[in-house]
Motif scaffolding. Structure first.
Motif, PDB file in Angstrom:
ATOM      1  N   LYS A 338      -2.751 -11.463  42.460  1.00 31.71           N
ATOM      2  CA  LYS A 338      -3.294 -12.463  43.085  1.00 31.71           C
ATOM      3  C   LYS A 338      -2.669 -12.537  44.629  1.00 31.71           C
ATOM      4  CE  LYS A 338      -5.253 -15.927  41.473  1.00 31.71           C
ATOM      5  NZ  LYS A 338      -6.026 -17.288  40.871  1.00 31.71           N
ATOM      6  N   HIS A 341      -3.619 -10.172  46.984  1.00 32.55           N
ATOM      7  CA  HIS A 341      -5.075 -10.238  47.281  1.00 32.55           C
ATOM      8  C   HIS A 341      -5.497  -8.735  47.044  1.00 32.55           C
ATOM      9  CE1 HIS A 341      -4.823 -14.026  49.161  1.00 32.55           C
ATOM     10  NE2 HIS A 341      -3.968 -13.446  49.865  1.00 32.55           N
ATOM     11  N   GLN A 347      -7.437  -7.689  39.720  1.00 32.98           N
ATOM     12  CA  GLN A 347      -7.272  -8.770  39.331  1.00 32.98           C
ATOM     13  C   GLN A 347      -7.797  -9.303  37.922  1.00 32.98           C
ATOM     14  OE1 GLN A 347      -7.234 -12.124  42.128  1.00 32.98           O
ATOM     15  NE2 GLN A 347      -7.555 -10.717  43.533  1.00 32.98           N
TER      16      GLN A 347
END
Length: 367
Positions: A338, A341, A347
């Motif tokens: 997270k 990114h 994720q």
């Protein structure tokens, strides 16, 4: 670990220390069949292996009972040999585990036991002695005793050369340990040669994608990393992680299928495991945590690779039923994915793994 001094020794029998084969002065009172030159070696043996096999040694080192027939006698001999074969593998696995944990001194007594039982069962010149010689060589290297390691490796090489029936697996182990020897001597060209042979023979025995082959890739990667050839090292570290990840995922899939309908009498599902022995589990921990350390030192450049190792470790600890560590590594992977990114798919799969190890039922897609 109570001890007494031996009161009497049969004529013609030389009592030797279990560890160094020097004249013995002490005996273990628990089994009364194991002798030592002094308290230092007795404590070393006890902490390494003797506590685990103390009572198992009694029938192996005492006179066989009287049998009423030749058939009973042969049956007794077969049982004796089976006990020794069991101890060969048990002592070998214990010594291996110590080595993967970096406990080189503790590995020596266990490896010596494995060697002696191999001699009793297979004879003094059998190729079956080679794995024990290699354990002792690796332990010696770990303690910085290069000359001693070379002696064990020379014995192993000579035994292999004399053998007409040496497996690819033993050739692989021999070359791996020769590679480690030359790494210790900083002769990296010779080390690479032997580790390449290790990978070749392990691939012949087990396949290129087997966890037993991954050790050769791992040590070869360490050489390239130390030489600053980071691209080559990186490729090999990826391959090692992928091999372990694939193994753990496949094992989880098999266990999941078995567990789906299998409920025990108390209504509790059968627990999972790794399918590995203690030494292989210790190898997995050492290998994957070493790669993780390297990944985290360069995580700014390769966060996805770091997440991949973290997820592999989380799955490993989930299968070993260490929920605390499994959740720790899964959470670290989730947070890093997270923070950096990473892709939505990355994720999502990380979140699914975290759910799984935390008690949910999501599938551990760790790729």
């Amino acid at each position: 670990m109570n001890v007494i001094y031996p009161l009497a020794v049969p004529k013609g029998r030389r009592i030797c220390c279990e560890v160094c084969e020097a004249p013995a002065e002490r005996v273990c009172t628990a089994c009364t069949v194991t002798y030592y030159c002094g308290v230092v070696h007795q404590r070393a043996d006890w902490g390494s292996i003797h506590e685990k096999i103390c009572q198992l040694l009694i029938p192996l080192r005492t006179s066989m009972p009287f049998y009423n027939s030749e058939e009973e006698r042969q049956h007794g001999l077969q049982q004796l040999q089976q006990r020794q074969k069991h101890l060969i593998e048990f002592c070998y696995t214990v010594a291996q585990k110590y080595l993967f944990e970096g406990k080189h001194e503790a590995a020596v007594p266990a490896a010596l036991h494995s060697l002696r039982f191999r001699m009793n069962v297979h004879g003094l010149s059998s190729v079956e002695l080679v794995p024990a010689y290699l354990l002792l060589a690796e332990a010696s290297l770990g303690m910085g005793q290069i000359i001693q390691a070379e002696e064990y490796l020379s014995q192993a090489q000579w035994t292999v050369l004399k053998s007409t029936d040496c497996s690819h697996a033993i050739h692989s182990l021999l070359h791996r340990n020769l590679g480690l020897l030359f790494m210790a001597k900083k002769n990296y060209e010779e080390a690479r040669y032997h580790l390449a042979n290790d990978i070749y023979f392990a691939s012949c025995a087990f396949g290129t994608e087997d966890i037993r082959t991954s050790g050769g890739y791992f040590h070869l990667a360490n050489i390239f990393f130390g030489l600053g050839k980071l691209d080559i090292a990186d490729t090999l570290y990826i391959k090692v992680t992928e091999i372990w990840n694939k193994y753990l995922n496949n094992h989880y899939e098999v266990l999941l299928q078995v567990r789906t309908q299998q409920i025990d009498l108390l209504g509790k599902q059968f627990e999972t495991d790794t399918g590995l022995d203690e030494a292989q589990e210790a190898e997995a921990i050492r290998t994957l945590t070493s790669i993780l350390d390297i990944r985290e030192s360069t995580s700014d450049k390769t966060p996805r690779k770091t997440v991949f190792v973290l997820k592999t470790l989380a799955l490993f600890y989930f299968l070993t039923m260490n929920s605390t560590k499994a959740q720790e590594y899964a959470l670290r992977a989730f947070n890093l994915a997270k923070q950096r990114h990473l892709s939505l798919q990355e994720q999502t799969t990380t979140e699914e793994l975290l759910s799984l190890v935390s008690g949910g039922k999501a599938h551990p897609t760790t790729q």
